[in-house]
Design a protein around this motif. Structure first.
Motif, PDB file in Angstrom:
ATOM      1  N   VAL A 196     -14.055  11.863  -0.754  1.00  0.00           N
ATOM      2  CA  VAL A 196     -13.937  12.630   0.484  1.00  0.00           C
ATOM      3  C   VAL A 196     -12.566  13.300   0.517  1.00  0.00           C
ATOM      4  O   VAL A 196     -11.553  12.689   0.189  1.00  0.00           O
ATOM      5  N   ILE A 197     -12.540  14.560   0.942  1.00  0.00           N
ATOM      6  CA  ILE A 197     -11.284  15.298   1.067  1.00  0.00           C
ATOM      7  C   ILE A 197     -10.587  14.923   2.370  1.00  0.00           C
ATOM      8  O   ILE A 197     -11.218  14.788   3.419  1.00  0.00           O
ATOM      9  N   THR A 198      -9.267  14.755   2.284  1.00  0.00           N
ATOM     10  CA  THR A 198      -8.478  14.473   3.480  1.00  0.00           C
ATOM     11  C   THR A 198      -7.829  15.755   3.983  1.00  0.00           C
ATOM     12  O   THR A 198      -7.655  16.726   3.248  1.00  0.00           O
ATOM     13  N   THR A 199      -7.461  15.752   5.246  1.00  0.00           N
ATOM     14  CA  THR A 199      -6.708  16.855   5.839  1.00  0.00           C
ATOM     15  C   THR A 199      -5.370  16.310   6.315  1.00  0.00           C
ATOM     16  O   THR A 199      -5.173  15.094   6.392  1.00  0.00           O
ATOM     17  N   GLY A 200      -4.473  17.197   6.637  1.00  0.00           N
ATOM     18  CA  GLY A 200      -3.170  16.747   7.108  1.00  0.00           C
ATOM     19  C   GLY A 200      -2.231  16.456   5.955  1.00  0.00           C
ATOM     20  O   GLY A 200      -2.615  16.395   4.788  1.00  0.00           O
ATOM     21  N   GLU A 201      -0.976  16.260   6.257  1.00  0.00           N
ATOM     22  CA  GLU A 201       0.054  16.015   5.257  1.00  0.00           C
ATOM     23  C   GLU A 201       0.772  14.714   5.569  1.00  0.00           C
ATOM     24  O   GLU A 201       1.116  14.434   6.718  1.00  0.00           O
ATOM     25  N   GLY A 202       0.976  13.889   4.558  1.00  0.00           N
ATOM     26  CA  GLY A 202       1.670  12.616   4.762  1.00  0.00           C
ATOM     27  C   GLY A 202       0.868  11.625   5.576  1.00  0.00           C
ATOM     28  O   GLY A 202       1.443  10.788   6.290  1.00  0.00           O
ATOM     29  N   VAL A 203      -0.467  11.700   5.490  1.00  0.00           N
ATOM     30  CA  VAL A 203      -1.324  10.793   6.263  1.00  0.00           C
ATOM     31  C   VAL A 203      -1.072   9.354   5.824  1.00  0.00           C
ATOM     32  O   VAL A 203      -1.066   9.036   4.634  1.00  0.00           O
ATOM     33  N   ARG A 204      -0.893   8.468   6.779  1.00  0.00           N
ATOM     34  CA  ARG A 204      -0.556   7.078   6.490  1.00  0.00           C
ATOM     35  C   ARG A 204      -1.797   6.240   6.191  1.00  0.00           C
ATOM     36  O   ARG A 204      -2.810   6.355   6.878  1.00  0.00           O
ATOM     37  N   VAL A 205      -1.686   5.393   5.183  1.00  0.00           N
ATOM     38  CA  VAL A 205      -2.708   4.394   4.888  1.00  0.00           C
ATOM     39  C   VAL A 205      -2.179   3.064   5.425  1.00  0.00           C
ATOM     40  O   VAL A 205      -1.057   2.665   5.085  1.00  0.00           O
ATOM     41  N   ARG A 206      -2.987   2.387   6.247  1.00  0.00           N
ATOM     42  CA  ARG A 206      -2.504   1.193   6.938  1.00  0.00           C
ATOM     43  C   ARG A 206      -3.313  -0.047   6.550  1.00  0.00           C
ATOM     44  O   ARG A 206      -4.440   0.045   6.070  1.00  0.00           O
ATOM     45  N   THR A 207      -2.719  -1.190   6.802  1.00  0.00           N
ATOM     46  CA  THR A 207      -3.347  -2.468   6.451  1.00  0.00           C
ATOM     47  C   THR A 207      -4.518  -2.816   7.346  1.00  0.00           C
ATOM     48  O   THR A 207      -5.350  -3.660   6.991  1.00  0.00           O
ATOM     49  N   ALA A 208      -4.614  -2.198   8.509  1.00  0.00           N
ATOM     50  CA  ALA A 208      -5.682  -2.469   9.481  1.00  0.00           C
ATOM     51  C   ALA A 208      -6.086  -1.152  10.127  1.00  0.00           C
ATOM     52  O   ALA A 208      -5.336  -0.168  10.077  1.00  0.00           O
ATOM     53  N   PRO A 209      -7.280  -1.094  10.758  1.00  0.00           N
ATOM     54  CA  PRO A 209      -7.746   0.156  11.363  1.00  0.00           C
ATOM     55  C   PRO A 209      -7.089   0.446  12.708  1.00  0.00           C
ATOM     56  O   PRO A 209      -7.757   0.655  13.728  1.00  0.00           O
ATOM     57  N   ASN A 210      -5.781   0.471  12.712  1.00  0.00           N
ATOM     58  CA  ASN A 210      -5.027   0.779  13.921  1.00  0.00           C
ATOM     59  C   ASN A 210      -3.589   1.145  13.533  1.00  0.00           C
ATOM     60  O   ASN A 210      -3.146   0.876  12.408  1.00  0.00           O
ATOM     61  N   THR A 211      -2.865   1.738  14.472  1.00  0.00           N
ATOM     62  CA  THR A 211      -1.504   2.188  14.186  1.00  0.00           C
ATOM     63  C   THR A 211      -0.499   1.046  14.192  1.00  0.00           C
ATOM     64  O   THR A 211       0.681   1.258  13.897  1.00  0.00           O
ATOM     65  N   SER A 212      -0.960  -0.155  14.519  1.00  0.00           N
ATOM     66  CA  SER A 212      -0.079  -1.323  14.424  1.00  0.00           C
ATOM     67  C   SER A 212      -0.058  -1.903  13.016  1.00  0.00           C
ATOM     68  O   SER A 212       0.820  -2.691  12.674  1.00  0.00           O
ATOM     69  N   GLY A 213      -1.061  -1.532  12.215  1.00  0.00           N
ATOM     70  CA  GLY A 213      -1.116  -2.025  10.851  1.00  0.00           C
ATOM     71  C   GLY A 213       0.039  -1.503  10.012  1.00  0.00           C
ATOM     72  O   GLY A 213       0.534  -0.395  10.214  1.00  0.00           O
ATOM     73  N   GLY A 214       0.483  -2.322   9.074  1.00  0.00           N
ATOM     74  CA  GLY A 214       1.575  -1.926   8.199  1.00  0.00           C
ATOM     75  C   GLY A 214       1.212  -0.712   7.359  1.00  0.00           C
ATOM     76  O   GLY A 214       0.044  -0.472   7.048  1.00  0.00           O
ATOM     77  N   ILE A 215       2.206   0.067   7.003  1.00  0.00           N
ATOM     78  CA  ILE A 215       1.987   1.281   6.210  1.00  0.00           C
ATOM     79  C   ILE A 215       2.023   0.923   4.726  1.00  0.00           C
ATOM     80  O   ILE A 215       3.014   0.415   4.209  1.00  0.00           O
ATOM     81  N   LEU A 216       0.915   1.213   4.042  1.00  0.00           N
ATOM     82  CA  LEU A 216       0.804   0.937   2.612  1.00  0.00           C
ATOM     83  C   LEU A 216       1.217   2.132   1.759  1.00  0.00           C
ATOM     84  O   LEU A 216       1.565   1.980   0.585  1.00  0.00           O
ATOM     85  N   GLY A 217       1.149   3.313   2.327  1.00  0.00           N
ATOM     86  CA  GLY A 217       1.491   4.512   1.585  1.00  0.00           C
ATOM     87  C   GLY A 217       1.118   5.751   2.363  1.00  0.00           C
ATOM     88  O   GLY A 217       0.624   5.674   3.500  1.00  0.00           O
TER      89      GLY A 217
END
Length: 351
Positions: free
Chosen positions: A272-293
């Motif tokens: 699947v193609i992503t949009t946006g730049e610098g999109v964060r990958v997180r440890t959980a499905p929320n913005t409280s999850g740690g940033i993996l990359g």
């Protein structure tokens, strides 16, 4: 989450129908060590500027008369590790100067029987990333390491190549190509040159194009795939100057997906193609999850499932579904994945 066996939801041909994406110049070789035969070749003797793939020659030259078990100071061990695992340019530049620059290439070409590998052009004597190399010669390098090098050298080098870091020390995501397509039994030595922000060997666009293309952006994926390093894969590519890294990353990965690679286990999921730049990958499905990359802009990623989580509202998109990216081991909001639907069609829910 559980593993899912899924059908790729795109128009790429089946495995074995080799396809080079439009606008890409490629040279590649796939060699099955079990049969001792090439499985696929395409312009395998075409010379490309090596970018960081030359670091294989640098480490082998350094170890040639000593081996990793003796006469290697701790500082060199640390420097060699970051050079191979994280493609560190400062380490490569250090050894390029210490070991005699282009003399490294001359020595190793003779030792390994490389037929189309040469030092940088006379216009760029200090640019180790401008060493000329081919897919066929890269196969010869890996065959030396795996089949002829002293056992301590083989184990040392391959251990580092089997443990690449997700990002290079320059911040570039180096999990394109081999690392994106295949499951865990792989080793890597990647190369990239000319993209905005890449260091050490950026294209000098004030110079005319020589026989070796120094202008087009370069992205290479090389390594081994399968149990006991069964198959050697070398894919070298050039892209029009100014190509976005995410597009080149996607094109190289798409090309790699169409290779025939004996012994390979292909990662399951949907691309699947992503949009946006610098999109964060997180440890959980929320913005409280740690940033993996962070994802390169406009890159195609493998998704194996999706889970409900925090609602993300970025007009005109809104979704409380998050895609699971197995290659990252984390989640990215569906707001930045796919065509904009809150829930990805055809992608299962994580269990």
């Amino acid at each position: 989450m559980s593993r899912f066996q899924m059908t790729l939801r795109d128009e790429l041909p089946t495995v074995g129908d080799l396809v080079v994406p439009p606008g890409v110049t490629a040279g590649l070789a796939v060699f099955d060590r079990r049969t001792g035969q090439f499985v696929q070749q395409l312009d395998a003797d075409r010379a490309f500027r090596s970018a960081s793939v030359v670091k294989l020659l640098i480490v082998l030259d350094f170890l040639w008369d000593r081996g990793p078990d003796h006469d290697v100071p701790d500082a060199d061990r640390e420097r060699l590790e970051v050079m191979l695992r994280s493609s560190d340019d400062d380490a490569a530049s250090y050894y390029w100067e210490e070991l005699g620059g282009a003399a490294i290439v001359d020595r190793m070409a003779e030792r390994l029987g490389l037929t189309h590998t040469a030092g940088p052009p006379a216009t760029h004597p200090g640019f180790w990333g401008y060493v000329a190399i081919t897919a066929a010669d890269t196969v010869r390098i890996y065959r030396y390491v795996l089949d002829r090098a002293p056992l301590p050298v083989r184990e040392y080098v391959m251990d580092l190549l089997h443990r690449p870091t997700r990002y290079g020390t320059d911040g570039f995501d180096q999990y394109f190509g081999i690392a994106s397509v295949f499951d865990a039994d792989f080793s890597l030595k990647q190369g990239w040159s000319g993209f905005h922000g890449s260091s050490g060997y950026q294209s000098d666009r004030a110079k005319p194009v020589a026989a070796l293309d120094l202008v087009s952006d370069a992205l290479h994926t090389t390594g081994t795939v399968g149990v006991d390093d069964r198959t050697i894969v070398a894919v070298f590519t050039l892209h029009p100057s100014g190509t976005q890294y995410g597009k080149a990353y996607t094109d190289v990965t798409r090309l790699t997906r169409t290779l025939t690679v004996p012994g390979a286990v292909r990662s399951a999921g949907s691309w699947v193609i992503t949009t946006g730049e610098g999109v964060r990958v997180r440890t959980a499905p929320n913005t409280s999850g740690g940033i993996l990359g962070h994802l390169p802009s406009g890159v195609e990623v493998l998704v194996s499932g999706q889970a409900q989580g925090e609602l993300i509202d970025v007009p005109p998109r809104s979704s409380d579904w998050w895609a699971y990216l197995p290659k990252y081991g984390g989640y990215v909001t569906n707001v930045y994945v796919g065509s904009g639907a809150p829930k990805l069609p055809g992608v299962p829910v994580c269990q």
